[in-house]
Design a protein around this motif. Structure first.
Motif, PDB file in Angstrom:
ATOM      1  N   VAL A  82       0.838  -1.202   0.000  1.00 31.67           N
ATOM      2  CA  VAL A  82       0.000   0.000   0.000  1.00 31.67           C
ATOM      3  C   VAL A  82       0.872   1.252   0.000  1.00 31.67           C
ATOM      4  O   VAL A  82       0.459   2.321  -0.462  1.00 31.67           O
ATOM      5  CB  VAL A  82      -0.954  -0.018   1.215  1.00 31.67           C
ATOM      6  CG1 VAL A  82      -1.838   1.228   1.243  1.00 31.67           C
ATOM      7  CG2 VAL A  82      -1.837  -1.270   1.179  1.00 31.67           C
ATOM      8  N   LEU A 135      -4.494   7.673   3.791  1.00 33.86           N
ATOM      9  CA  LEU A 135      -4.983   7.172   2.511  1.00 33.86           C
ATOM     10  C   LEU A 135      -6.001   8.139   1.923  1.00 33.86           C
ATOM     11  O   LEU A 135      -6.668   8.871   2.644  1.00 33.86           O
ATOM     12  CB  LEU A 135      -5.645   5.802   2.694  1.00 33.86           C
ATOM     13  CG  LEU A 135      -4.838   4.709   3.411  1.00 33.86           C
ATOM     14  CD1 LEU A 135      -5.740   3.526   3.712  1.00 33.86           C
ATOM     15  CD2 LEU A 135      -3.649   4.277   2.577  1.00 33.86           C
ATOM     16  N   THR A 172      -8.014   4.693  -2.598  1.00 33.15           N
ATOM     17  CA  THR A 172      -7.012   3.722  -2.140  1.00 33.15           C
ATOM     18  C   THR A 172      -7.544   2.912  -0.968  1.00 33.15           C
ATOM     19  O   THR A 172      -7.350   1.689  -0.902  1.00 33.15           O
ATOM     20  CB  THR A 172      -5.710   4.440  -1.740  1.00 33.15           C
ATOM     21  OG1 THR A 172      -5.213   5.182  -2.854  1.00 33.15           O
ATOM     22  CG2 THR A 172      -4.661   3.449  -1.273  1.00 33.15           C
TER      23      THR A 172
END
Length: 396
Positions: free
Chosen positions: A264, A281, A285
């Motif tokens: 990530v 984030l 995402t």
């Protein structure tokens, strides 16, 4: 309490000989770990151990069945996970995971780096027991109730309560004095502790530390209580970014799953509740992360029964355990016998594993030592020679 043996808390350079092989514990001050560091841990777990990363109740991690200690140390040093070999076991620092992003009175994460640098830069503090715990609570109360030895608790934007042996000492200090005071308290504990490992084990320990520091209470103490509200799911940050709280069943994170978490490429925090927070984030995402990681076993549902249960290592990891506790827990969750409702659980003895039904927060143990038991009101499920004994916490 008088200790008859030296502190044997494991680290990277001194492994613990568990029943299933050598165990390494890696300290992560404040629970912070970079994607590259998580990839290094996942690689070490897969290549040198049992393929899993264990999250601990102090926001640290463990690797089991390490068959090449030298190779492990080299890998972790290259990943900057062993920045001070002489001090590796004393870097036990927990901090409010969401601090600076959501809630709280003051961001305490900058204090983590300052405190860690202060510990590593002081040769005398290398002699602290590996069980000493430093706590940094941003005022929301999630960390101060964990029973640390030395900590601070934000009582305002620029004021902290000094926490000793898990209790508010009544001393108030400015934010600029938070870390120097904690380091001074650590020196004070080192001078008075004798053979004790924890401040609460020293007679009149907090008062004696205050005397060492020439500090006196100036305010009524704040009451701290154990908190079990694990940050799970979609959490909107103050900057409108998204933090995702992810539960990890029994704190066992498979190396392959860890690789996907690292992919990530965002900040990662290991919490004291054996969960993860992926921070900063954007919404798109965050949605993709849930789509990928939920099927791999990470928990984003705050109602999951997995969030109410903890367990010791059990067999085969512990020679003292009477049964494979984790397998019994997994079977209980799968069959619906771990109940999330807040209800009284009947106390029983001699129960077969398949007959155990427990409601609310619970800890399963392979023997009477109850290793890994969380602080606070918890129902104990303890393996005895003739089956499990279930004992609920005192009801108010």
């Amino acid at each position: 309490m008088t200790r008859s043996a030296p502190d044997s808390c494991p680290g990277v350079l001194r492994l613990h000989e568990a029943a299933d092989g050598p165990l390494a514990r890696i300290r992560l001050p404040g629970g912070a770990i970079t994607p590259d560091q998580l990839r290094a841990l996942a690689s070490a777990a897969a290549d040198l151990g049992n393929g899993s990363i264990e999250l601990t109740s102090r926001g640290n991690v463990q690797l089991r069945q390490m068959h090449d200690a030298a190779a492990l140390a080299t890998r972790l040093e290259q990943a900057d996970l062993l920045p001070a070999p002489t001090h590796e076991r004393v870097r036990n620092i927990v901090a409010s995971p969401l601090s600076g992003r959501l809630g709280g009175r003051r961001d305490v994460h900058p204090l983590v780096a300052e405190l860690d640098a202060g510990l590593r830069g002081t040769p005398e503090l290398a002699g602290l027991p590996g069980r000493v715990l430093f706590t940094l609570d941003d005022g929301r109360g999630d960390i101060s109730g964990l029973g640390g030895d030395i900590g601070v608790h934000a009582t305002g934007e620029d004021e902290f309560a000094l926490v000793l042996a898990g209790l508010d000492s009544g001393v108030r200090i400015g934010a600029d004095r938070a870390v120097p005071t904690m380091l001074a308290a650590a020196h004070g504990f080192q001078r008075i502790r004798g053979e004790q490992w924890r401040l609460r084990e020293v007679a009149d320990g907090p008062a004696r530390v205050l005397a060492e520091l020439a500090l006196e209470p100036s305010a009524g103490p704040v009451e701290f209580a154990a908190r079990h509200e694990v940050p799970i799911g979609w959490l909107t940050q103050a900057d409108d970014g998204v933090a995702l709280g992810a539960g990890v069943p029994l704190g066992a994170l498979p190396a392959r799953t860890a690789e996907f978490v690292a992919a990530v490429e965002h900040p990662i925090l290991v919490t004291p509740w054996r969960s993860l927070v992926l921070a900063d984030l954007d919404e798109w995402t965050a949605e993709q992360v849930v789509r990928v990681l939920a099927p791999m076993g990470l928990i984003f549902d705050a109602t999951s029964p997995w969030l109410t249960v903890t367990a010791c290592a059990g067999r085969p990891g512990c020679a003292k355990a009477r049964t494979d506790v984790r397998a019994d827990v997994a079977a209980a969750v799968a069959s619906g016998r771990v109940l999330t409702l807040d209800a009284a659980t009947p106390e029983v003895t001699g129960a077969a594993a398949d007959d155990v039904v427990v409601a609310g927060r619970q800890h399963w143990s392979g023997c009477e030592r109850r290793c890994g038991r969380p602080v606070g009101a918890v129902t104990d499920v303890v393996a005895e020679p003739d089956g499990y004994r279930v004992t609920g916490p005192p009801r108010p």
